[in-house]
Design a protein around this motif. Structure first.
Motif, PDB file in Angstrom:
ATOM      1  N   LEU A   1      86.189  40.585  13.074  1.00  0.00           N
ATOM      2  CA  LEU A   1      85.449  41.711  14.183  1.00  0.00           C
ATOM      3  C   LEU A   1      85.097  42.789  13.488  1.00  0.00           C
ATOM      4  O   LEU A   1      84.624  43.933  13.666  1.00  0.00           O
ATOM      5  N   LYS A   2      84.697  42.615  12.536  1.00  0.00           N
ATOM      6  CA  LYS A   2      83.706  43.262  11.662  1.00  0.00           C
ATOM      7  C   LYS A   2      84.227  45.054  11.005  1.00  0.00           C
ATOM      8  O   LYS A   2      83.882  46.139  11.562  1.00  0.00           O
ATOM      9  N   ILE A   3      85.961  45.192  10.481  1.00  0.00           N
ATOM     10  CA  ILE A   3      86.668  46.036  11.449  1.00  0.00           C
ATOM     11  C   ILE A   3      87.299  45.818   9.331  1.00  0.00           C
ATOM     12  O   ILE A   3      87.048  44.884   8.395  1.00  0.00           O
TER      13      ILE A   3
ATOM     14  N   ILE B   1      83.896  29.507  20.251  1.00  0.00           N
ATOM     15  CA  ILE B   1      84.663  30.484  20.049  1.00  0.00           C
ATOM     16  C   ILE B   1      83.156  31.881  21.039  1.00  0.00           C
ATOM     17  O   ILE B   1      82.071  31.440  20.477  1.00  0.00           O
ATOM     18  N   VAL B   2      83.702  32.056  22.428  1.00  0.00           N
ATOM     19  CA  VAL B   2      83.201  33.063  22.814  1.00  0.00           C
ATOM     20  C   VAL B   2      83.529  34.590  22.126  1.00  0.00           C
ATOM     21  O   VAL B   2      84.364  34.689  23.402  1.00  0.00           O
ATOM     22  N   PRO B   3      83.037  35.230  21.953  1.00  0.00           N
ATOM     23  CA  PRO B   3      83.852  36.598  21.410  1.00  0.00           C
ATOM     24  C   PRO B   3      83.411  37.906  23.082  1.00  0.00           C
ATOM     25  O   PRO B   3      82.442  37.584  23.275  1.00  0.00           O
ATOM     26  N   CYS B   4      84.809  38.705  23.166  1.00  0.00           N
ATOM     27  CA  CYS B   4      84.996  39.186  24.515  1.00  0.00           C
ATOM     28  C   CYS B   4      85.539  40.535  24.103  1.00  0.00           C
ATOM     29  O   CYS B   4      86.710  40.649  23.347  1.00  0.00           O
ATOM     30  N   LYS B   5      85.548  41.973  24.941  1.00  0.00           N
ATOM     31  CA  LYS B   5      85.923  43.136  24.759  1.00  0.00           C
ATOM     32  C   LYS B   5      87.213  42.522  25.472  1.00  0.00           C
ATOM     33  O   LYS B   5      86.715  43.737  26.462  1.00  0.00           O
ATOM     34  N   GLY B   6      88.686  42.327  25.065  1.00  0.00           N
ATOM     35  CA  GLY B   6      89.588  42.633  26.017  1.00  0.00           C
ATOM     36  C   GLY B   6      89.878  41.447  26.335  1.00  0.00           C
ATOM     37  O   GLY B   6      88.904  40.549  27.410  1.00  0.00           O
ATOM     38  N   GLY B   7      91.009  40.964  26.890  1.00  0.00           N
ATOM     39  CA  GLY B   7      91.593  40.094  27.938  1.00  0.00           C
ATOM     40  C   GLY B   7      90.746  40.029  29.589  1.00  0.00           C
ATOM     41  O   GLY B   7      90.301  39.016  29.769  1.00  0.00           O
ATOM     42  N   VAL B   8      90.045  41.285  29.710  1.00  0.00           N
ATOM     43  CA  VAL B   8      90.225  41.077  30.682  1.00  0.00           C
ATOM     44  C   VAL B   8      88.466  41.226  31.301  1.00  0.00           C
ATOM     45  O   VAL B   8      88.290  39.869  32.065  1.00  0.00           O
TER      46      VAL B   8
ATOM     47  N   GLU C   1      86.861  49.738  24.940  1.00  0.00           N
ATOM     48  CA  GLU C   1      85.165  50.523  24.578  1.00  0.00           C
ATOM     49  C   GLU C   1      85.089  51.769  24.287  1.00  0.00           C
ATOM     50  O   GLU C   1      84.911  52.337  23.024  1.00  0.00           O
ATOM     51  N   ASP C   2      85.295  52.869  25.889  1.00  0.00           N
ATOM     52  CA  ASP C   2      84.910  53.685  25.754  1.00  0.00           C
ATOM     53  C   ASP C   2      86.185  54.508  26.382  1.00  0.00           C
ATOM     54  O   ASP C   2      86.306  55.701  26.645  1.00  0.00           O
ATOM     55  N   THR C   3      87.005  53.765  25.493  1.00  0.00           N
ATOM     56  CA  THR C   3      88.534  55.017  25.808  1.00  0.00           C
ATOM     57  C   THR C   3      89.399  56.347  24.902  1.00  0.00           C
ATOM     58  O   THR C   3      88.414  57.113  24.762  1.00  0.00           O
ATOM     59  N   VAL C   4      88.999  55.753  23.641  1.00  0.00           N
ATOM     60  CA  VAL C   4      88.299  56.413  22.375  1.00  0.00           C
ATOM     61  C   VAL C   4      87.577  57.726  22.999  1.00  0.00           C
ATOM     62  O   VAL C   4      88.199  58.668  22.066  1.00  0.00           O
TER      63      VAL C   4
ATOM     64  N   ALA D   1      94.893  36.784  26.629  1.00  0.00           N
ATOM     65  CA  ALA D   1      94.112  37.760  27.592  1.00  0.00           C
ATOM     66  C   ALA D   1      95.645  37.947  27.819  1.00  0.00           C
ATOM     67  O   ALA D   1      96.529  36.931  27.349  1.00  0.00           O
ATOM     68  N   SER D   2      95.759  38.517  28.292  1.00  0.00           N
ATOM     69  CA  SER D   2      97.283  39.786  28.691  1.00  0.00           C
ATOM     70  C   SER D   2      97.851  38.928  29.473  1.00  0.00           C
ATOM     71  O   SER D   2      97.250  38.554  30.693  1.00  0.00           O
TER      72      SER D   2
END
Length: 328
Positions: free
Chosen positions: A261-263, A66-73, A172-175, A89-90
């Motif tokens: 996800l460390k949440i 598994i290769v984690p990535c920040k979002g489907g894009v 990750e920059d939206t918030v 991805a969506s």
């Protein structure tokens, strides 16, 4: 002495029988090289982490990384770069990739949600309705479900011609962009909405409409690769069994994905009941993709006639394992 020799012989046969039985339980490896899957860092991806933890990939003869990535894009970008063999991805991301690269195969949808996308703003901004966004800045993840959801909200409120400045951001920059008032609102998926509520001093307001858009998360691969139907089939079988496990072990699944996800588990619980985990390529997925294709064409985001989304969906493997949901 003869008795001892006979005893050793019997014991040897027993050991050989046990070893043979153990070997028969080990699945034959379908694919020797590691199969890399770009998996988005979201609770939507829970079945993949469950399949890994429960050794379901191994059960079906797969060596999966598994290769984690920040979002489907980003997951789809890794797929196009050849860094991974599959990506989550969506449908929106699948659509844009199909247009730009003409090499996407959508093998199956594994989860849907009608409340994963949010259009958020801060109460302190004075914005209380979507109509208040005229001449304002809205943070959007380009060519993703974030952008489609925002446009769908505008269309449903007859505001498609409203003057809005789109500020394209990484997920990750939206918030942080909203909390620092670089933008007036953001269109984003969970768990970023939950994070905004936790990190913001001012109350966060959702300007969106629940149920207006059904997000699907899907397993993608390249249609131009060497055909690996056996691998596709094994992969979908593992994910199907993981989905069954999630359905029977909700609390354990929430704990597992929280750790990955460390949440906090509470963050996952925030939207957990909105998720419908199911392996399918049904009419709702096709119609959703068609709607998005027409949207992209009408807004000239994608030039030319709307894509034939039927060419994107490859349900060969899903049909073979008899998991396709009949059209309603």
């Amino acid at each position: 002495m003869k008795v001892s020799v006979a005893l050793v012989f019997v014991l040897s046969l027993a050991v050989l029988g046990w070893w043979s039985g153990q070997q028969s339980e080990i699945p034959s490896i379908i694919h020797q090289e590691p199969i890399k899957i770009g998996v988005s860092l979201t609770p939507l991806s829970t079945p993949f982490y469950v399949a890994q933890k429960q050794s379901l990939f191994t059960k079906h003869g797969l060596n999966v990384e598994i290769v984690p990535c920040k979002g489907g894009v980003q997951c789809a970008t890794l797929l196009q770069a050849g860094s991974v063999d599959y990506a989550t991805a969506s449908g929106t991301v699948a659509l844009f990739n199909s247009y730009h690269h003409n090499n996407i195969s959508l093998l199956a949808s594994f989860v849907t949600s009608s409340n994963d996308l949010k259009l958020l703003t801060l109460e302190s901004s004075g914005i209380t309705d979507i109509t208040d966004l005229e001449h304002k800045k809205v943070g959007i993840v380009k060519s993703s479900s974030s952008e489609f959801y925002f446009d769908l909200l505008l269309i449903s409120n007859a505001l498609q011609d409203m003057d809005v400045e789109r500020v394209y951001l990484k997920p990750e920059d939206t918030v942080s962009a909203m909390l620092s008032y670089q933008v007036d609102a953001i269109s984003i998926w969970e768990p970023h909405g939950y994070r905004a509520g936790v990190e913001s001093v001012a109350p966060v307001v959702d300007l969106g409409t629940e149920g207006i858009y059904q997000l699907s998360f899907n397993l993608l691969t390249k249609s131009t690769r060497t055909k690996q139907e056996a691998v596709d089939k094994a992969l979908l079988l593992a994910i199907s069994e993981a989905i069954d496990w999630v359905g029977d072990h909700s609390s354990e699944s929430i704990e597992l994905i929280s750790q990955e996800l460390k949440i906090r588990p509470q963050q996952v619980k925030w939207t957990w009941d909105d998720y419908v985990f199911r392996l399918a390529n049904d009419y709702s997925l096709l119609s959703n993709l068609q709607l998005q294709a027409h949207w992209a064409s009408e807004r000239s985001i994608l030039e030319g006639e709307p894509l034939d989304v039927r060419a994107i969906i490859d349900d060969t493997s899903l049909d073979e394992i008899n998991l396709k949901v009949p059209m309603q």
